[in-house]
Design a protein around this motif. Structure first.
Motif, PDB file in Angstrom:
ATOM      1  N   ARG A 299       1.037  -1.015  -0.103  1.00 19.77           N
ATOM      2  CA  ARG A 299       0.116  -0.025   0.121  1.00 19.77           C
ATOM      3  C   ARG A 299       0.931   1.170   0.437  1.00 19.77           C
ATOM      4  O   ARG A 299       0.957   2.092  -0.520  1.00 19.77           O
ATOM      5  CB  ARG A 299      -0.540   0.082   1.478  1.00 19.77           C
ATOM      6  N   SER A 300       1.928   0.828   1.160  1.00 18.92           N
ATOM      7  CA  SER A 300       2.788   2.250   0.611  1.00 18.92           C
ATOM      8  C   SER A 300       3.304   2.517  -0.919  1.00 18.92           C
ATOM      9  O   SER A 300       3.082   3.683  -1.343  1.00 18.92           O
ATOM     10  CB  SER A 300       4.090   2.282   1.431  1.00 18.92           C
ATOM     11  N   ALA A 301       3.754   1.713  -1.388  1.00 24.99           N
ATOM     12  CA  ALA A 301       3.829   2.107  -2.439  1.00 24.99           C
ATOM     13  C   ALA A 301       3.118   3.043  -4.125  1.00 24.99           C
ATOM     14  O   ALA A 301       3.466   3.255  -4.769  1.00 24.99           O
ATOM     15  CB  ALA A 301       4.429   0.450  -3.974  1.00 24.99           C
ATOM     16  N   GLU A 302       1.879   1.663  -3.493  1.00 26.20           N
ATOM     17  CA  GLU A 302       0.813   2.718  -4.233  1.00 26.20           C
ATOM     18  C   GLU A 302       0.228   4.223  -4.106  1.00 26.20           C
ATOM     19  O   GLU A 302       0.525   5.115  -4.763  1.00 26.20           O
ATOM     20  CB  GLU A 302      -0.427   1.826  -4.120  1.00 26.20           C
ATOM     21  N   ALA A 303       0.766   4.295  -2.561  1.00 33.36           N
ATOM     22  CA  ALA A 303       0.839   5.779  -2.270  1.00 33.36           C
ATOM     23  C   ALA A 303       1.891   6.738  -2.747  1.00 33.36           C
ATOM     24  O   ALA A 303       1.451   7.443  -3.304  1.00 33.36           O
ATOM     25  CB  ALA A 303       0.700   5.939  -0.735  1.00 33.36           C
ATOM     26  N   MET A 304       2.576   6.226  -2.830  1.00 36.06           N
ATOM     27  CA  MET A 304       3.843   6.982  -3.164  1.00 36.06           C
ATOM     28  C   MET A 304       4.164   6.983  -5.198  1.00 36.06           C
ATOM     29  O   MET A 304       4.425   8.264  -5.020  1.00 36.06           O
ATOM     30  CB  MET A 304       5.399   5.997  -2.864  1.00 36.06           C
ATOM     31  N   ARG A 305       3.645   6.551  -5.349  1.00 35.48           N
ATOM     32  CA  ARG A 305       2.773   6.875  -7.154  1.00 35.48           C
ATOM     33  C   ARG A 305       1.952   7.342  -6.690  1.00 35.48           C
ATOM     34  O   ARG A 305       2.163   8.155  -7.558  1.00 35.48           O
ATOM     35  CB  ARG A 305       2.349   5.166  -7.604  1.00 35.48           C
ATOM     36  N   THR A 306       0.752   7.564  -6.132  1.00 35.03           N
ATOM     37  CA  THR A 306       0.215   9.040  -6.404  1.00 35.03           C
ATOM     38  C   THR A 306       0.863  10.159  -6.037  1.00 35.03           C
ATOM     39  O   THR A 306       0.503  10.762  -6.164  1.00 35.03           O
ATOM     40  CB  THR A 306      -1.155   8.120  -5.273  1.00 35.03           C
ATOM     41  N   LEU A 307       1.565  10.156  -4.665  1.00 35.33           N
ATOM     42  CA  LEU A 307       1.873  11.162  -4.181  1.00 35.33           C
ATOM     43  C   LEU A 307       2.882  12.018  -5.749  1.00 35.33           C
ATOM     44  O   LEU A 307       3.278  13.010  -5.699  1.00 35.33           O
ATOM     45  CB  LEU A 307       2.806  11.428  -2.810  1.00 35.33           C
ATOM     46  N   ASP A 308       3.516  11.060  -6.285  1.00 34.79           N
ATOM     47  CA  ASP A 308       4.690  11.261  -7.265  1.00 34.79           C
ATOM     48  C   ASP A 308       3.880  11.633  -8.179  1.00 34.79           C
ATOM     49  O   ASP A 308       3.950  13.140  -9.234  1.00 34.79           O
ATOM     50  CB  ASP A 308       5.432  10.264  -7.557  1.00 34.79           C
ATOM     51  N   ALA A 309       2.454  11.286  -8.808  1.00 35.31           N
ATOM     52  CA  ALA A 309       2.347  11.659 -10.169  1.00 35.31           C
ATOM     53  C   ALA A 309       1.051  13.400  -9.538  1.00 35.31           C
ATOM     54  O   ALA A 309       1.229  13.804 -10.536  1.00 35.31           O
ATOM     55  CB  ALA A 309       0.657  10.833 -10.448  1.00 35.31           C
ATOM     56  N   LEU A 310       1.393  13.764  -8.585  1.00 38.90           N
ATOM     57  CA  LEU A 310       1.008  15.295  -8.270  1.00 38.90           C
ATOM     58  C   LEU A 310       1.594  15.842  -8.318  1.00 38.90           C
ATOM     59  O   LEU A 310       1.308  17.519  -7.254  1.00 38.90           O
ATOM     60  CB  LEU A 310      -0.407  14.995  -7.187  1.00 38.90           C
ATOM     61  N   GLY A 311       3.120  15.705  -7.888  1.00 41.51           N
ATOM     62  CA  GLY A 311       4.463  17.132  -7.402  1.00 41.51           C
ATOM     63  C   GLY A 311       4.267  16.713  -6.192  1.00 41.51           C
ATOM     64  O   GLY A 311       5.298  17.806  -6.148  1.00 41.51           O
ATOM     65  N   ILE A 312       4.026  15.690  -5.343  1.00 41.66           N
ATOM     66  CA  ILE A 312       4.100  15.924  -3.799  1.00 41.66           C
ATOM     67  C   ILE A 312       5.811  15.261  -3.482  1.00 41.66           C
ATOM     68  O   ILE A 312       4.990  14.107  -3.593  1.00 41.66           O
ATOM     69  CB  ILE A 312       2.564  15.542  -3.097  1.00 41.66           C
ATOM     70  N   GLY A 313       5.820  15.700  -2.961  1.00 40.60           N
ATOM     71  CA  GLY A 313       7.390  15.096  -2.161  1.00 40.60           C
ATOM     72  C   GLY A 313       8.956  16.044  -2.101  1.00 40.60           C
ATOM     73  O   GLY A 313       8.270  17.557  -2.009  1.00 40.60           O
ATOM     74  N   PRO A 314      10.195  16.029  -2.107  1.00 44.88           N
ATOM     75  CA  PRO A 314      10.254  13.925  -2.271  1.00 44.88           C
ATOM     76  C   PRO A 314       9.711  13.087  -1.521  1.00 44.88           C
ATOM     77  O   PRO A 314       8.987  13.369   0.301  1.00 44.88           O
ATOM     78  CB  PRO A 314      12.114  14.271  -1.665  1.00 44.88           C
ATOM     79  N   LEU A 315      10.092  12.334  -1.717  1.00 41.25           N
ATOM     80  CA  LEU A 315       9.025  11.053  -1.119  1.00 41.25           C
ATOM     81  C   LEU A 315      10.288   9.464  -1.100  1.00 41.25           C
ATOM     82  O   LEU A 315      11.463   9.457  -1.628  1.00 41.25           O
ATOM     83  CB  LEU A 315       8.098  10.142  -1.776  1.00 41.25           C
ATOM     84  N   TRP A 316       9.922   9.277   0.004  1.00 44.28           N
ATOM     85  CA  TRP A 316      11.181   7.995   0.294  1.00 44.28           C
ATOM     86  C   TRP A 316       9.800   7.025   0.415  1.00 44.28           C
ATOM     87  O   TRP A 316       8.577   7.175   1.361  1.00 44.28           O
ATOM     88  CB  TRP A 316      11.742   8.123   1.779  1.00 44.28           C
ATOM     89  N   LEU A 317      10.142   5.498   0.495  1.00 43.76           N
ATOM     90  CA  LEU A 317       9.524   4.386   1.184  1.00 43.76           C
ATOM     91  C   LEU A 317      10.041   3.841   1.913  1.00 43.76           C
ATOM     92  O   LEU A 317      11.117   2.833   1.273  1.00 43.76           O
ATOM     93  CB  LEU A 317       9.128   3.457   0.137  1.00 43.76           C
ATOM     94  N   MET A 318       9.477   3.598   2.925  1.00 43.60           N
ATOM     95  CA  MET A 318      10.512   2.648   4.292  1.00 43.60           C
ATOM     96  C   MET A 318      10.029   1.020   3.582  1.00 43.60           C
ATOM     97  O   MET A 318       9.050   0.887   4.079  1.00 43.60           O
ATOM     98  CB  MET A 318       9.605   2.753   5.542  1.00 43.60           C
ATOM     99  N   ARG A 319      11.468   0.714   3.457  1.00 42.79           N
ATOM    100  CA  ARG A 319      11.621  -0.840   3.290  1.00 42.79           C
ATOM    101  C   ARG A 319      10.891  -1.495   4.637  1.00 42.79           C
ATOM    102  O   ARG A 319      10.817  -1.711   5.988  1.00 42.79           O
ATOM    103  CB  ARG A 319      12.748  -1.342   3.096  1.00 42.79           C
ATOM    104  N   GLY A 320      10.545  -2.822   4.616  1.00 40.85           N
ATOM    105  CA  GLY A 320       9.143  -3.466   6.099  1.00 40.85           C
ATOM    106  C   GLY A 320       8.074  -3.087   6.008  1.00 40.85           C
ATOM    107  O   GLY A 320       7.294  -3.504   6.893  1.00 40.85           O
ATOM    108  N   GLY A 321       7.918  -1.636   5.882  1.00 41.27           N
ATOM    109  CA  GLY A 321       6.158  -0.722   6.851  1.00 41.27           C
ATOM    110  C   GLY A 321       7.396  -1.640   8.298  1.00 41.27           C
ATOM    111  O   GLY A 321       8.157  -1.892   9.086  1.00 41.27           O
ATOM    112  N   ILE A 322       5.783  -1.525   9.004  1.00 38.40           N
ATOM    113  CA  ILE A 322       5.563  -1.124  10.768  1.00 38.40           C
ATOM    114  C   ILE A 322       6.005  -3.158  11.054  1.00 38.40           C
ATOM    115  O   ILE A 322       6.738  -3.039  11.916  1.00 38.40           O
ATOM    116  CB  ILE A 322       4.780  -0.891  11.229  1.00 38.40           C
ATOM    117  N   LYS A 323       5.717  -3.753   9.910  1.00 37.62           N
ATOM    118  CA  LYS A 323       6.327  -5.530  10.603  1.00 37.62           C
ATOM    119  C   LYS A 323       7.715  -5.488  10.923  1.00 37.62           C
ATOM    120  O   LYS A 323       8.507  -5.512  11.836  1.00 37.62           O
ATOM    121  CB  LYS A 323       5.552  -6.082   9.584  1.00 37.62           C
TER     122      LYS A 323
END
Length: 334
Positions: A299-323
Motif C-alpha cells: 500500500r505504501s508503494a501505491e501511495a508513493m505512485r499517487t503522490l509522485d503523480a501529483l508532484g508532492i515530495g521528495p518521497l521515500w518508502l520505508m522498507r518492510g513497513g511497520i512489520k
C-alpha cells in the motif's frame, strides 16, 4: 518634469506584460501552424533541400532542428535524416547540437517570456518537475531526459519554470540525450546504406541495433537504480528522526491498524490509503520530505505512485513497513 517613480514602475510592468502576451500568442500561432503542416516534414524532400545548400547544409540542418524543437515537431524524423545525410557520427553530433540549442531556447522562452502559457499547458507536470528539481537538481533533469516520462518538447519549456541553472540544464540535457540521438542517427545511416545496396549496410545495421538496444534499456536501468535510492531502511529512518531532520512520516494503514496492537512510529501521521486523494491538501506545501509506510510495502508503494503523480515530495518508502520496524525492536506508540 520627471514622472513619479510609481508611474514609471507601473508603465514598465504594463510593457512587460504586453511583451509576455505577444510572445505567448506568437508562440501559440507558430506551434499551431507547425502542427497543421507537420505532414510536410518529408525526410526525402528535406534531405534534397538541405543538400542543395552545399557546404552550408550542416548549418541549415542545425537551424531546422532548432526550429523543430521549439515548435514541437518530431525530432526523431530529423535525427534519422541527419544520420542518412551526414553519416552516423557527424549526423548525430549535428542533431544533438540542434536539439540542445532548441531545448535551451524553449527553456529561456518559458523562464522569461511565456511562463503562464507553459504552466497552463504543462498542467500537473510542473508540480512534479518543481519538486524533482528542488530535491535533486541536475540529476533530476538527467533522469527525465533518459526516462521518457514527459513529452520531450513540452519538457523543454516546463523545465524553464524551475529554478535550475541554465548551464546545468544544458549540460545534463546534452549528455543524456546522446544515447538516443546517436542510436537514431546510426539507424538513419543504416537505412540509407541498405537502400543503396552498400556492403557496409550489415555493419551499420549492427551498430544501429546495438546503440538502439542500449538507448532502450538504459532508462530501465536508471529508473531501477533511482527507485532503489528512494527506499529507507528502518534504522536509517530512526537515525533521521533522532537527528531532528525535517521529515514527515506518513502511515497509510487504516486507522484501526494505526492505533491497534502493532502501534505506529512516534510522531507519524496517519492518512489511510483510501482517503489519500481526498486529503491531499494536508500534504501540499509541506516543504519537507515524506517517508511513507504501511504494514509491509504494497500500500505504501501505491501511495508513493499517487503522490509522485501529483508532484508532492521528495518521497521515500520505508522498507518492510511497520512489520519490519517492530521486528527490529524499534519504539512504537499505540
Amino acid at each position: 518634469m520627471a514622472l513619479p517613480t510609481d508611474s514609471v514602475a507601473s508603465a514598465d510592468a504594463r510593457s512587460s506584460m504586453i511583451w509576455r502576451i505577444v510572445a505567448a500568442l506568437s508562440l501559440t500561432a507558430a506551434i499551431v501552424l507547425a502542427y497543421r503542416y507537420r505532414d510536410l516534414l518529408d525526410p526525402v524532400q528535406w534531405s534534397t533541400w538541405v543538400e542543395g545548400w552545399g557546404a552550408a547544409g550542416m548549418a541549415v540542418f542545425v537551424l531546422l532542428y532548432i526550429l523543430a524543437t521549439v515548435l514541437f515537431l518530431p525530432g526523431s524524423v530529423l535525427t534519422l535524416t541527419g544520420g542518412a545525410l551526414f553519416g552516423p557520427w557527424l549526423g548525430g553530433i549535428l542533431c544533438l547540437s540542434g536539439a540542445t540549442i532548441g531545448a535551451g531556447i524553449s527553456f529561456l522562452i518559458a523562464r522569461h517570456l511565456a511562463g503562464d502559457w507553459v504552466a497552463r499547458r504543462a498542467g500537473g507536470m510542473v508540480g512534479n518537475l518543481l519538486a524533482g528539481v528542488e530535491a535533486e537538481g541536475w540529476r533530476f533533469v538527467a533522469f527525465v531526459r533518459l526516462v521518457p516520462i514527459f513529452p520531450f518538447n513540452l519538457l523543454n519549456y516546463a523545465l524553464g519554470l524551475t529554478r535550475i541553472r541554465l548551464d546545468h540544464y544544458l549540460l545534463a540535457s546534452l549528455v543524456c540525450m546522446a544515447p538516443g540521438g546517436l542510436a537514431y542517427a546510426w539507424l538513419g545511416y543504416a537505412g540509407k546504406e541498405a537502400a543503396s545496396g552498400s556492403a557496409d549496410a550489415v555493419r551499420a545495421g549492427l551498430w544501429a541495433v546495438g546503440l538502439l538496444s542500449i538507448a532502450l534499456l538504459l532508462p530501465r536501468w536508471i529508473k531501477q537504480a533511482r527507485e532503489a535510492k528512494r527506499h529507507l531502511t528502518t534504522h536509517r529512518l530512526r537515525e533521521m528522526l533522532e537527528a531532528g531532520e525535517q521529515l514527515l512520516v506518513l502511515d497509510v494503514r487504516d486507522a484501526v491498524d494505526f492505533f491497534g496492537e502493532n502501534g505506529h512510529i512516534p510522531g507519524s501521521c496517519n492518512i489511510p490509503l483510501p482517503e489519500l486523494a481526498s486529503r491531499m491538501d494536508e500534504l501540499r506545501g509541506l516543504d519537507r520530505p515524506i517517508a511513507i509506510l504501511c504494514h509491509t510495502e504494497r500500500r505504501s508503494a501505491e501511495a508513493m505512485r499517487t503522490l509522485d503523480a501529483l508532484g508532492i515530495g521528495p518521497l521515500w518508502l520505508m522498507r518492510g513497513g511497520i512489520k519490519q520496524w517492530r521486528q527490529d525492536n524499534l519504539p512504537v506508540e499505540r
